[in-house]
Design a protein around this motif. Structure first.
Motif, PDB file in Angstrom:
ATOM      1  N   ARG A 194       0.864  -1.325   0.103  1.00 50.83           N
ATOM      2  CA  ARG A 194      -0.035   0.129   0.126  1.00 50.83           C
ATOM      3  C   ARG A 194       0.749   1.358  -0.186  1.00 50.83           C
ATOM      4  NH1 ARG A 194      -2.652  -2.416   4.401  1.00 50.83           N
ATOM      5  NH2 ARG A 194      -4.450  -3.661   3.880  1.00 50.83           N
ATOM      6  N   GLN A 195       1.929   1.211   0.747  1.00 49.64           N
ATOM      7  CA  GLN A 195       2.864   2.403   0.941  1.00 49.64           C
ATOM      8  C   GLN A 195       3.506   2.870  -0.422  1.00 49.64           C
ATOM      9  OE1 GLN A 195       5.585   1.577   4.341  1.00 49.64           O
ATOM     10  NE2 GLN A 195       3.741   2.109   5.464  1.00 49.64           N
ATOM     11  N   SER A 196       3.764   1.617  -1.098  1.00 49.52           N
ATOM     12  CA  SER A 196       4.624   1.958  -2.476  1.00 49.52           C
ATOM     13  C   SER A 196       3.602   2.759  -3.457  1.00 49.52           C
ATOM     14  CB  SER A 196       5.005   0.509  -3.000  1.00 49.52           C
ATOM     15  OG  SER A 196       4.184  -0.429  -3.452  1.00 49.52           O
ATOM     16  N   ILE A 197       2.131   2.013  -3.376  1.00 47.80           N
ATOM     17  CA  ILE A 197       1.138   2.505  -4.198  1.00 47.80           C
ATOM     18  C   ILE A 197       0.847   3.996  -3.839  1.00 47.80           C
ATOM     19  CG2 ILE A 197      -1.150   2.298  -5.102  1.00 47.80           C
ATOM     20  CD1 ILE A 197       0.281  -0.132  -5.970  1.00 47.80           C
ATOM     21  N   ARG A 198       0.616   4.244  -2.600  1.00 45.75           N
ATOM     22  CA  ARG A 198       0.334   5.675  -2.376  1.00 45.75           C
ATOM     23  C   ARG A 198       1.449   6.544  -2.726  1.00 45.75           C
ATOM     24  NH1 ARG A 198      -0.578   3.502   3.380  1.00 45.75           N
ATOM     25  NH2 ARG A 198      -2.506   2.730   3.269  1.00 45.75           N
ATOM     26  N   SER A 199       2.773   6.064  -2.481  1.00 43.24           N
ATOM     27  CA  SER A 199       4.097   6.986  -2.992  1.00 43.24           C
ATOM     28  C   SER A 199       4.214   7.046  -4.206  1.00 43.24           C
ATOM     29  CB  SER A 199       5.117   6.358  -2.229  1.00 43.24           C
ATOM     30  OG  SER A 199       5.112   6.169  -0.932  1.00 43.24           O
ATOM     31  N   SER A 200       3.560   6.415  -5.089  1.00 44.10           N
ATOM     32  CA  SER A 200       3.660   6.572  -6.665  1.00 44.10           C
ATOM     33  C   SER A 200       3.029   7.793  -7.000  1.00 44.10           C
ATOM     34  CB  SER A 200       3.239   5.064  -7.123  1.00 44.10           C
ATOM     35  OG  SER A 200       1.811   5.360  -7.217  1.00 44.10           O
ATOM     36  N   THR A 201       3.314   8.058  -8.554  1.00 39.82           N
ATOM     37  CA  THR A 201       2.496   9.023  -8.966  1.00 39.82           C
ATOM     38  C   THR A 201       1.497   8.484 -10.044  1.00 39.82           C
ATOM     39  OG1 THR A 201       4.148   8.820 -10.967  1.00 39.82           O
ATOM     40  CG2 THR A 201       4.599  10.517  -9.332  1.00 39.82           C
ATOM     41  N   ALA A 202       1.021   7.273  -9.593  1.00 38.94           N
ATOM     42  CA  ALA A 202       0.003   6.648 -10.435  1.00 38.94           C
ATOM     43  C   ALA A 202      -1.264   7.358 -10.319  1.00 38.94           C
ATOM     44  CB  ALA A 202      -0.379   5.224  -9.714  1.00 38.94           C
ATOM     45  N   PRO A 203      -2.288   7.408 -11.334  1.00 41.93           N
ATOM     46  CA  PRO A 203      -3.438   8.488 -11.229  1.00 41.93           C
ATOM     47  C   PRO A 203      -4.414   7.993 -10.096  1.00 41.93           C
ATOM     48  CG  PRO A 203      -3.132   7.903 -13.504  1.00 41.93           C
ATOM     49  CD  PRO A 203      -2.145   6.933 -12.651  1.00 41.93           C
ATOM     50  N   ASP A 204      -5.148   8.789  -9.392  1.00 37.93           N
ATOM     51  CA  ASP A 204      -5.846   8.391  -8.037  1.00 37.93           C
ATOM     52  C   ASP A 204      -6.791   7.183  -8.364  1.00 37.93           C
ATOM     53  OD1 ASP A 204      -4.601  10.351  -6.847  1.00 37.93           O
ATOM     54  OD2 ASP A 204      -6.379  11.869  -6.985  1.00 37.93           O
ATOM     55  N   ALA A 205      -7.321   7.145  -9.598  1.00 41.06           N
ATOM     56  CA  ALA A 205      -8.285   6.213  -9.823  1.00 41.06           C
ATOM     57  C   ALA A 205      -7.607   4.868  -9.840  1.00 41.06           C
ATOM     58  CB  ALA A 205      -8.890   6.212 -11.157  1.00 41.06           C
ATOM     59  N   VAL A 206      -6.248   4.676 -10.272  1.00 39.74           N
ATOM     60  CA  VAL A 206      -5.388   3.438 -10.454  1.00 39.74           C
ATOM     61  C   VAL A 206      -4.811   2.911  -9.204  1.00 39.74           C
ATOM     62  CG1 VAL A 206      -3.246   2.301 -11.265  1.00 39.74           C
ATOM     63  CG2 VAL A 206      -4.523   4.001 -12.697  1.00 39.74           C
ATOM     64  N   LYS A 207      -4.746   4.175  -8.250  1.00 36.45           N
ATOM     65  CA  LYS A 207      -4.475   4.014  -6.953  1.00 36.45           C
ATOM     66  C   LYS A 207      -5.396   3.250  -6.086  1.00 36.45           C
ATOM     67  CE  LYS A 207      -0.791   7.608  -5.996  1.00 36.45           C
ATOM     68  NZ  LYS A 207      -0.534   8.729  -5.260  1.00 36.45           N
ATOM     69  N   LYS A 208      -6.651   3.647  -6.364  1.00 37.89           N
ATOM     70  CA  LYS A 208      -8.099   3.158  -5.451  1.00 37.89           C
ATOM     71  C   LYS A 208      -8.153   1.751  -6.059  1.00 37.89           C
ATOM     72  CE  LYS A 208     -12.891   4.491  -4.844  1.00 37.89           C
ATOM     73  NZ  LYS A 208     -13.791   5.124  -5.038  1.00 37.89           N
ATOM     74  N   GLU A 209      -8.030   1.479  -7.352  1.00 37.77           N
ATOM     75  CA  GLU A 209      -8.125   0.234  -7.755  1.00 37.77           C
ATOM     76  C   GLU A 209      -7.163  -0.771  -7.210  1.00 37.77           C
ATOM     77  OE1 GLU A 209      -7.802  -2.198 -11.887  1.00 37.77           O
ATOM     78  OE2 GLU A 209      -8.111  -0.097 -12.096  1.00 37.77           O
ATOM     79  N   LEU A 210      -5.895  -0.357  -6.976  1.00 32.94           N
ATOM     80  CA  LEU A 210      -4.761  -1.312  -6.623  1.00 32.94           C
ATOM     81  C   LEU A 210      -4.920  -1.476  -5.058  1.00 32.94           C
ATOM     82  CD1 LEU A 210      -1.926  -0.092  -8.794  1.00 32.94           C
ATOM     83  CD2 LEU A 210      -3.193  -1.985  -9.211  1.00 32.94           C
ATOM     84  N   LEU A 211      -5.399  -0.468  -4.388  1.00 28.26           N
ATOM     85  CA  LEU A 211      -5.385  -0.410  -2.903  1.00 28.26           C
ATOM     86  C   LEU A 211      -6.768  -1.550  -2.743  1.00 28.26           C
ATOM     87  CD1 LEU A 211      -5.015   3.095  -1.839  1.00 28.26           C
ATOM     88  CD2 LEU A 211      -3.511   1.310  -1.306  1.00 28.26           C
ATOM     89  N   GLY A 212      -7.538  -1.338  -3.296  1.00 26.32           N
ATOM     90  CA  GLY A 212      -8.818  -2.178  -3.357  1.00 26.32           C
ATOM     91  C   GLY A 212      -8.124  -3.623  -3.547  1.00 26.32           C
ATOM     92  N   GLU A 213      -7.430  -3.932  -4.629  1.00 28.24           N
ATOM     93  CA  GLU A 213      -6.777  -5.406  -4.765  1.00 28.24           C
ATOM     94  C   GLU A 213      -5.890  -5.980  -3.747  1.00 28.24           C
ATOM     95  OE1 GLU A 213      -5.377  -5.792  -8.939  1.00 28.24           O
ATOM     96  OE2 GLU A 213      -6.958  -4.533  -9.889  1.00 28.24           O
TER      97      GLU A 213
END
Length: 345
Positions: free
Chosen positions: A317-336
């Motif tokens: 989760r920390q790696s996803i949150r720290s990335s520059t991925a678009p918010d929609a992508v972050k939300k999807e990946l955090l859900g996964e």
């Protein structure tokens, strides 16, 4: 212990972001061998029979040897199709390991002569990155990195170039190479250019030098993330600052061991940083020279640092949150990631 490992959730299905991977260092070893043979480039034993090489960069001679091997590896990338191949294979390797977002770091200066200039080199990398991401089904972005051992004016040129391509695939500006040979504060002007353009500031610090090097990246360069940063663990006050400001350290355990920053995997203070609340994004740094990509870093977290699945999910989760991925992508990946953790062991 073995029974626990067999029952544990598979780490290659844990969605994660990879935020510390260098362009040349991402090359597959088999690709290096093949391209060198095609082009008649003689590779030293350290890159063939004795691979991965035994490195130690805690003294100047050791760092010089590391850089020499890196330069030899770089020399086999001669044609645009080699760049496309490297990025396509890197994306495939990321996807295989469950890495869903990759930020790859490149210094275009190392290839400018070969590909017609800095701008042409960066455009080639961006084009190849976009195609590789599409084919592998992952997100990818580029960080332009200046070299600490070169003149600060070169860094300003690269910062302007990176700023020009902000929003077109470039998301950050970095600073790499030997910390002992270039103070972070000397590059303040370049980072100001990059930050003004909306780029993330992601300098290396706290690898070959201690906590003061990390503090300088924070105070003088306005770092959003720190490349490596492990030696921040030497200062409880600094760890507190990183935790308070949620500045991520891109920790690359097997690189730290490979370069002699830590004697053994057990000596990398991953657990100390994590428990101090410092956000962490595990990275591989240069798999071509250290022999391990991203997944083994997560395996190490489980097997050596004793991270339970809930903690491994938090690292992801920390790696996803720290990335520059678009918010929609972050939300999807955090859900996964939540779904991964909710699945039976």
């Amino acid at each position: 212990m073995r029974q626990h490992m067999e029952m544990a959730r598979p780490l290659n299905t844990l969605p994660k972001a990879h935020l510390h991977l260098h362009f040349t260092g991402s090359m597959r070893h088999s690709t290096l061998i093949e391209l060198a043979r095609e082009q008649g480039v003689h590779l030293p034993d350290a890159l063939v029979e004795d691979w991965p090489p035994k490195l130690r960069a805690t003294d100047e001679r050791g760092w010089f040897r590391f850089q020499r091997l890196y330069d030899i590896a770089r020399s086999v990338l001669r044609r645009p199709e080699d760049v496309h191949r490297l990025l396509r294979e890197a994306a495939e390797d990321e996807a295989r390991e469950g890495s869903r977002w990759l930020e790859i770091q490149v210094d275009p200066s190392g290839y400018a002569q070969r590909f017609g200039g800095l701008t042409e080199t960066l455009e080639l990398v961006l084009d190849a990155t976009e195609k590789a991401a599409r084919q592998a089904g992952i997100g990818m972005a580029v960080i332009v990195a200046a070299n600490r051992t070169r003149h600060t004016l070169d860094a300003r040129t690269l910062a302007r170039l990176a700023a020009h391509y902000q929003g077109r695939g470039v998301v950050g500006f970095g600073l790499s190479n030997d910390e002992r040979r270039g103070r972070a504060r000397d590059f303040e002007h370049a980072f100001r250019i990059a930050r003004r353009a909306g780029l993330l500031a992601v300098p290396h610090g706290g690898e070959l030098l201690g906590a003061a090097s990390v503090a300088e990246c924070l105070d003088d360069l306005g770092a959003d993330r720190i490349g490596h940063g492990v030696r921040a663990a030497e200062s409880p006050r600094l760890m507190e600052r990183l935790a308070d400001r949620q500045i991520t350290c891109e920790v690359c355990p097997l690189s730290n061991v490979g370069l002699g920053v830590a004697e053994r995997p057990e000596d990398v203070p991953l657990r100390r940083l994590f428990e101090a609340g410092v956000p962490i994004a595990l990275g591989a740094d240069d798999p071509l020279l250290f022999g391990a990509r991203l997944l083994p870093q997560y395996e190490l977290a489980r097997e050596v640092y004793g991270f339970a699945d809930a903690e491994l999910a938090e690292l992801a989760r920390q790696s996803i949150r720290s990335s520059t991925a678009p918010d929609a992508v972050k939300k999807e990946l955090l859900g996964e990631i939540d779904a991964w953790l909710a699945s039976p062991e």
